[in-house]
Design an enzyme around this catalytic site. Structure first.
Site, PDB file in Angstrom:
ATOM      1  N   LYS A  83       0.845  -1.217   0.000  1.00 32.84           N
ATOM      2  CA  LYS A  83       0.000   0.000   0.000  1.00 32.84           C
ATOM      3  C   LYS A  83       0.870   1.252   0.000  1.00 32.84           C
ATOM      4  O   LYS A  83       0.716   2.153  -0.813  1.00 32.84           O
ATOM      5  CB  LYS A  83      -0.908   0.022   1.220  1.00 32.84           C
ATOM      6  CG  LYS A  83      -1.546   1.389   1.484  1.00 32.84           C
ATOM      7  CD  LYS A  83      -2.338   1.425   2.754  1.00 32.84           C
ATOM      8  CE  LYS A  83      -1.595   1.611   4.001  1.00 32.84           C
ATOM      9  NZ  LYS A  83      -1.284   2.990   4.403  1.00 32.84           N
ATOM     10  N   ASN A  84       1.832   1.303   0.928  1.00 36.39           N
ATOM     11  CA  ASN A  84       2.607   2.532   1.087  1.00 36.39           C
ATOM     12  C   ASN A  84       3.558   2.788  -0.071  1.00 36.39           C
ATOM     13  O   ASN A  84       3.954   3.920  -0.315  1.00 36.39           O
ATOM     14  CB  ASN A  84       3.339   2.518   2.432  1.00 36.39           C
ATOM     15  CG  ASN A  84       2.348   2.706   3.564  1.00 36.39           C
ATOM     16  OD1 ASN A  84       1.194   3.079   3.336  1.00 36.39           O
ATOM     17  ND2 ASN A  84       2.787   2.440   4.781  1.00 36.39           N
ATOM     18  N   ARG A 118      -4.048  11.066   4.013  1.00 33.77           N
ATOM     19  CA  ARG A 118      -2.972  12.058   4.048  1.00 33.77           C
ATOM     20  C   ARG A 118      -2.013  11.909   2.876  1.00 33.77           C
ATOM     21  O   ARG A 118      -1.414  12.887   2.414  1.00 33.77           O
ATOM     22  CB  ARG A 118      -2.118  11.933   5.301  1.00 33.77           C
ATOM     23  CG  ARG A 118      -2.746  11.370   6.504  1.00 33.77           C
ATOM     24  CD  ARG A 118      -1.746  11.260   7.585  1.00 33.77           C
ATOM     25  NE  ARG A 118      -0.852  12.379   7.604  1.00 33.77           N
ATOM     26  CZ  ARG A 118      -1.177  13.584   8.063  1.00 33.77           C
ATOM     27  NH1 ARG A 118      -2.370  13.776   8.526  1.00 33.77           N
ATOM     28  NH2 ARG A 118      -0.349  14.566   8.048  1.00 33.77           N
ATOM     29  N   CYS A 145      -4.576  13.408  12.613  1.00 39.18           N
ATOM     30  CA  CYS A 145      -4.746  11.969  12.392  1.00 39.18           C
ATOM     31  C   CYS A 145      -4.774  11.299  13.763  1.00 39.18           C
ATOM     32  O   CYS A 145      -4.206  11.831  14.719  1.00 39.18           O
ATOM     33  CB  CYS A 145      -3.552  11.483  11.567  1.00 39.18           C
ATOM     34  SG  CYS A 145      -3.346   9.706  11.547  1.00 39.18           S
ATOM     35  N   ARG A 205       1.005  14.966  12.799  1.00 38.63           N
ATOM     36  CA  ARG A 205       1.518  14.694  11.438  1.00 38.63           C
ATOM     37  C   ARG A 205       1.521  15.930  10.541  1.00 38.63           C
ATOM     38  O   ARG A 205       0.855  15.971   9.507  1.00 38.63           O
ATOM     39  CB  ARG A 205       0.759  13.547  10.785  1.00 38.63           C
ATOM     40  CG  ARG A 205       0.817  12.262  11.600  1.00 38.63           C
ATOM     41  CD  ARG A 205       0.099  11.115  10.951  1.00 38.63           C
ATOM     42  NE  ARG A 205       0.842  10.547   9.838  1.00 38.63           N
ATOM     43  CZ  ARG A 205       0.406   9.485   9.139  1.00 38.63           C
ATOM     44  NH1 ARG A 205      -0.742   8.914   9.450  1.00 38.63           N
ATOM     45  NH2 ARG A 205       1.111   8.997   8.153  1.00 38.63           N
ATOM     46  N   PRO A 206       2.289  16.967  10.906  1.00 39.45           N
ATOM     47  CA  PRO A 206       2.373  18.167  10.055  1.00 39.45           C
ATOM     48  C   PRO A 206       3.085  17.842   8.743  1.00 39.45           C
ATOM     49  O   PRO A 206       3.607  16.747   8.570  1.00 39.45           O
ATOM     50  CB  PRO A 206       3.210  19.119  10.921  1.00 39.45           C
ATOM     51  CG  PRO A 206       4.011  18.238  11.814  1.00 39.45           C
ATOM     52  CD  PRO A 206       3.179  17.011  12.063  1.00 39.45           C
ATOM     53  N   VAL A 207       3.120  18.785   7.808  1.00 42.44           N
ATOM     54  CA  VAL A 207       3.801  18.589   6.516  1.00 42.44           C
ATOM     55  C   VAL A 207       4.889  19.633   6.287  1.00 42.44           C
ATOM     56  O   VAL A 207       5.294  19.895   5.150  1.00 42.44           O
ATOM     57  CB  VAL A 207       2.768  18.601   5.365  1.00 42.44           C
ATOM     58  CG1 VAL A 207       1.884  17.359   5.403  1.00 42.44           C
ATOM     59  CG2 VAL A 207       1.935  19.888   5.379  1.00 42.44           C
ATOM     60  N   ASP A 235       4.868   0.694  12.073  1.00 42.55           N
ATOM     61  CA  ASP A 235       3.632   0.089  11.566  1.00 42.55           C
ATOM     62  C   ASP A 235       3.455  -1.355  12.006  1.00 42.55           C
ATOM     63  O   ASP A 235       2.455  -1.980  11.671  1.00 42.55           O
ATOM     64  CB  ASP A 235       3.592   0.172  10.034  1.00 42.55           C
ATOM     65  CG  ASP A 235       3.517   1.611   9.542  1.00 42.55           C
ATOM     66  OD1 ASP A 235       3.771   1.839   8.349  1.00 42.55           O
ATOM     67  OD2 ASP A 235       3.230   2.504  10.361  1.00 42.55           O
ATOM     68  N   ILE A 253       8.199   7.288  16.718  1.00 40.41           N
ATOM     69  CA  ILE A 253       7.852   7.963  15.458  1.00 40.41           C
ATOM     70  C   ILE A 253       6.574   8.805  15.588  1.00 40.41           C
ATOM     71  O   ILE A 253       6.531   9.957  15.157  1.00 40.41           O
ATOM     72  CB  ILE A 253       7.683   6.933  14.321  1.00 40.41           C
ATOM     73  CG1 ILE A 253       8.903   6.013  14.224  1.00 40.41           C
ATOM     74  CG2 ILE A 253       7.411   7.629  12.982  1.00 40.41           C
ATOM     75  CD1 ILE A 253      10.192   6.678  13.768  1.00 40.41           C
ATOM     76  N   ARG A 283      -8.466  -0.293   4.692  1.00 44.61           N
ATOM     77  CA  ARG A 283      -7.558   0.663   4.039  1.00 44.61           C
ATOM     78  C   ARG A 283      -6.217   0.021   3.725  1.00 44.61           C
ATOM     79  O   ARG A 283      -5.504   0.468   2.829  1.00 44.61           O
ATOM     80  CB  ARG A 283      -7.327   1.876   4.946  1.00 44.61           C
ATOM     81  CG  ARG A 283      -8.570   2.698   5.205  1.00 44.61           C
ATOM     82  CD  ARG A 283      -8.217   3.958   5.955  1.00 44.61           C
ATOM     83  NE  ARG A 283      -7.212   4.735   5.198  1.00 44.61           N
ATOM     84  CZ  ARG A 283      -6.806   5.947   5.604  1.00 44.61           C
ATOM     85  NH1 ARG A 283      -7.295   6.455   6.734  1.00 44.61           N
ATOM     86  NH2 ARG A 283      -5.909   6.609   4.904  1.00 44.61           N
TER      87      ARG A 283
HETATM   88  C1  EPZ Z   1       4.552   6.916   6.121  1.00 47.01           C
HETATM   89  O1  EPZ Z   1       3.823   8.014   6.660  1.00 47.01           O
HETATM   90  C2  EPZ Z   1       3.580   5.741   6.090  1.00 47.01           C
HETATM   91  N1  EPZ Z   1       2.440   6.090   5.274  1.00 47.01           N
HETATM   92  C3  EPZ Z   1       3.107   5.435   7.516  1.00 47.01           C
HETATM   93  O2  EPZ Z   1       2.286   4.273   7.465  1.00 47.01           O
HETATM   94  C4  EPZ Z   1       4.312   5.113   8.372  1.00 47.01           C
HETATM   95  O3  EPZ Z   1       3.896   4.923   9.697  1.00 47.01           O
HETATM   96  C5  EPZ Z   1       5.310   6.292   8.324  1.00 47.01           C
HETATM   97  O4  EPZ Z   1       5.676   6.577   6.965  1.00 47.01           O
HETATM   98  C6  EPZ Z   1       6.580   5.984   9.085  1.00 47.01           C
HETATM   99  O5  EPZ Z   1       7.202   4.842   8.616  1.00 47.01           O
HETATM  100  C7  EPZ Z   1       2.554   6.037   3.928  1.00 47.01           C
HETATM  101  O6  EPZ Z   1       3.582   5.727   3.360  1.00 47.01           O
HETATM  102  C8  EPZ Z   1       1.338   6.381   3.138  1.00 47.01           C
HETATM  103  P1  EPZ Z   1       6.732  10.337   8.027  1.00 47.01           P
HETATM  104  P2  EPZ Z   1       4.405   9.508   6.575  1.00 47.01           P
HETATM  105  O7  EPZ Z   1       6.635  11.558   7.196  1.00 47.01           O
HETATM  106  O8  EPZ Z   1       5.128   9.673   5.304  1.00 47.01           O
HETATM  107  C9  EPZ Z   1       6.812  13.767  11.410  1.00 47.01           C
HETATM  108  C10 EPZ Z   1       0.386   2.934   7.858  1.00 47.01           C
HETATM  109  O9  EPZ Z   1      -0.004   2.396   8.906  1.00 47.01           O
HETATM  110  N2  EPZ Z   1       6.746  14.721  10.285  1.00 47.01           N
HETATM  111  O10 EPZ Z   1       7.916   9.469   7.873  1.00 47.01           O
HETATM  112  O11 EPZ Z   1       3.292  10.437   6.886  1.00 47.01           O
HETATM  113  C11 EPZ Z   1       5.506  12.974  11.552  1.00 47.01           C
HETATM  114  O12 EPZ Z   1       4.539  13.687  12.264  1.00 47.01           O
HETATM  115  C12 EPZ Z   1       0.916   4.380   7.866  1.00 47.01           C
HETATM  116  O13 EPZ Z   1       0.414   2.349   6.759  1.00 47.01           O
HETATM  117  C13 EPZ Z   1       6.794  16.082  10.562  1.00 47.01           C
HETATM  118  O14 EPZ Z   1       6.897  16.501  11.711  1.00 47.01           O
HETATM  119  O15 EPZ Z   1       5.420   9.461   7.811  1.00 47.01           O
HETATM  120  C14 EPZ Z   1       5.973  11.703  12.242  1.00 47.01           C
HETATM  121  O16 EPZ Z   1       6.034  11.933  13.608  1.00 47.01           O
HETATM  122  C15 EPZ Z   1       0.675   5.073   9.165  1.00 47.01           C
HETATM  123  N3  EPZ Z   1       6.742  16.950   9.510  1.00 47.01           N
HETATM  124  C16 EPZ Z   1       7.368  11.508  11.662  1.00 47.01           C
HETATM  125  O17 EPZ Z   1       7.793  12.768  11.141  1.00 47.01           O
HETATM  126  C17 EPZ Z   1       6.641  16.519   8.198  1.00 47.01           C
HETATM  127  O18 EPZ Z   1       6.593  17.340   7.271  1.00 47.01           O
HETATM  128  C18 EPZ Z   1       7.426  10.452  10.549  1.00 47.01           C
HETATM  129  O19 EPZ Z   1       6.529  10.775   9.553  1.00 47.01           O
HETATM  130  C19 EPZ Z   1       6.593  15.128   7.945  1.00 47.01           C
HETATM  131  C20 EPZ Z   1       6.651  14.243   9.003  1.00 47.01           C
END
Ligand code: EPZ
Length: 421
Positions: free
Chosen positions: A22-23, A94, A118, A123-125, A308, A330, A400
């Site tokens: 999926k991811n 997201r 979420c 989970r900011p961007v 995950d 995380i 999902r």
């Molecule tokens: C991906 O999410 C996966 N989703 C998540 O899987 C997975 O848990 C995560 O990576 C970590 O491995 C998809 O690929 C669709 P991150 P993502 O950006 O990209 C912080 C599942 O169960 N952060 O690596 O959103 C964030 O809040 C899902 O399948 C910021 O602060 O994860 C988190 O604490 C859940 N600012 C950490 O970094 C940002 O701009 C890691 O997030 C981006 C992230």
């Protein structure tokens, strides 16, 4: 609304096919926006999140064709008819935010809704936005949307991510493929889904080095062409099903997956007394000892223990010998499954980002509620080994990310069915 009813029914035995990831798909599908030519993805999992991404791409003008019962998706973005990703779609998933980089790179302008909060964390961007700004994008946040533009195109740059974010790496990586000059992305994510995305982009004509390492080097090109790409196996689905025979004293072969994708998860299983053996078609899993040992776990970015799989590991630790600490580094709110497992008789103490689990002899079935994707499947795993019946409600979370969970577990002897709640 559906629920899933599980009756504990002894050891699971059999084979479970592992679907595409999926991811990985949610990173790969937006890449279609980078080229006028078709991108064909095979080994696509049939999940509601994939349907949501298809819907989003169609709203931007992409033609999306699902073939072979949805296992193959052909996407064509001849033109970007609309560069606005609407809140109504983005709020559902997201990963919709991953269209920002490709839209900016190909089209020079994009309006993408902010994803919002979420269940598992804020989970900011900000890392996505900062990275794209480093490539010269102008950004304005207005009415819950990111208004981004790069009228003269993007320009390669050296940029260091404050945290190895998967999503930010995907967005910046895709944007950099069409930027003028060289981008050096430091502290990039190293997950297998990133490696798969790089392989696909390279097959589209992108010039990228360093996948799987902390530094990605991208040499921008003028245009990308079409390709056909097979989606990598889903390591999280695989890790989840590896625990099913362990929690029920059974033996199962996972078909289509490989140990390399799982990082330190397998070492932790060995430490707990699990036998994991590669086979010609995948891996075979069973207990190596009568009782599973409690082991401490700390979630980390790849190749560390995947966040995950934390909830699923907690379900296993609920009946392990001794007690252990599970530290979630995380996401700040990823123990929503703990109170539900406690309803089934588990002994869990949550303090901040650490949960202490003390193993009990056996869990007992109870009505429980899913709160997010991985929490929902951890409740199903716990129910497989519990005494009596467990009714897991709100399983739309599960759909999902897990394809045909009842069929896959049912084929190994589980008493599991979907019921109307
Ligand atoms: C991906 O999410 C996966 N989703 C998540 O899987 C997975 O848990 C995560 O990576 C970590 O491995 C998809 O690929 C669709 P991150 P993502 O950006 O990209 C912080 C599942 O169960 N952060 O690596 O959103 C964030 O809040 C899902 O399948 C910021 O602060 O994860 C988190 O604490 C859940 N600012 C950490 O970094 C940002 O701009 C890691 O997030 C981006 C992230």
């Amino acid at each position: 609304m559906d629920a899933i009813l599980v009756k504990g029914n002894g050891p699971l035995r059999g084979r479970i096919p592992i679907a595409g990831a999926k991811n990985a798909c949610l990173g790969l599908m937006p890449a279609t926006l980078l080229s006028e030519e078709p991108l064909t993805l095979t080994n696509v999992p049939r999940l509601s999140d994939i349907a949501t991404m298809s819907h989003l791409l169609e709203s931007l003008g992409t033609e999306v064709q699902a073939l072979n019962e949805g296992r193959v998706i052909v996407t064509s973005s001849h033109e970007i008819a609309n560069d606005r990703a609407d809140y109504d779609i983005v709020r559902k998933m997201r990963a919709s935010f991953h269209v920002l980089g490709p839209l900016l790179a190909r089209h020079g302008h994009a309006v993408v809704s902010l994803p919002g909060g979420c269940a598992i964390g804020a989970r900011p961007v900000n890392f996505h936005l900062e990275g794209l700004q480093a490539l010269g994008a102008e950004m304005e946040l207005k009415d819950g949307y990111v208004h981004a533009s790069a009228p003269k195109g993007l320009k390669g740059a050296r940029h260091r991510l404050p945290f190895a974010s998967v999503g930010a790496t995907e967005n910046i990586l895709m944007a950099a493929t069409l930027a003028r000059g060289t981008t050096i992305l430091e502290n990039a994510a190293r997950e297998p889904e990133i490696v798969d995305l790089v392989k696909c982009l390279r097959a589209m004509g992108a010039q990228i080095e360093g996948e799987g390492s902390e530094t990605l080097t991208i040499e921008g090109v003028d245009r990308l062409h079409g390709t056909t790409h097979r989606v990598v196996a889903d390591r999280i689905e695989m890790g989840t099903y590896m625990l099913a025979p362990v929690i029920t004293h059974g033996e199962v072969e996972l078909v289509g997956g490989s140990i390399e994708l799982l990082g330190s998860f397998v070492e932790k299983l060995h430490e707990a007394g699990v036998d994991v053996t590669p086979t010609n078609e995948g891996i075979r899993v069973k207990r190596a000892a009568e009782r599973i040992r409690a082991v401490d776990v700390r979630t980390e970015v790849f190749p560390g223990f995947p966040t995950d799989l934390q909830a699923q590991m907690m379900a296993l630790m609920c009946t392990a010998e001794g007690s252990c600490a599970l530290e979630e580094t995380i996401f700040e709110n990823r123990f929503m499954h703990a109170p539900e497992l406690i309803r089934m008789g588990a002994k869990i103490d949550v303090h901040g980002n650490t949960a202490t689990v003390t193993g009990v002899e056996r869990l007992k079935g109870a009505p429980v509620m899913a709160t997010d994707l991985r929490a929902s499947v951890s409740l199903i795993l716990a129910a497989l080994a519990a005494e009596g019946e467990t009714l897991v409600s709100r399983v739309y979370h599960l759909d999902r990310g897990y394809e045909r969970v009842e069929e896959k577990l049912g084929a190994c002897g589980a008493l599991i069915e979907r019921v109307a709640a």
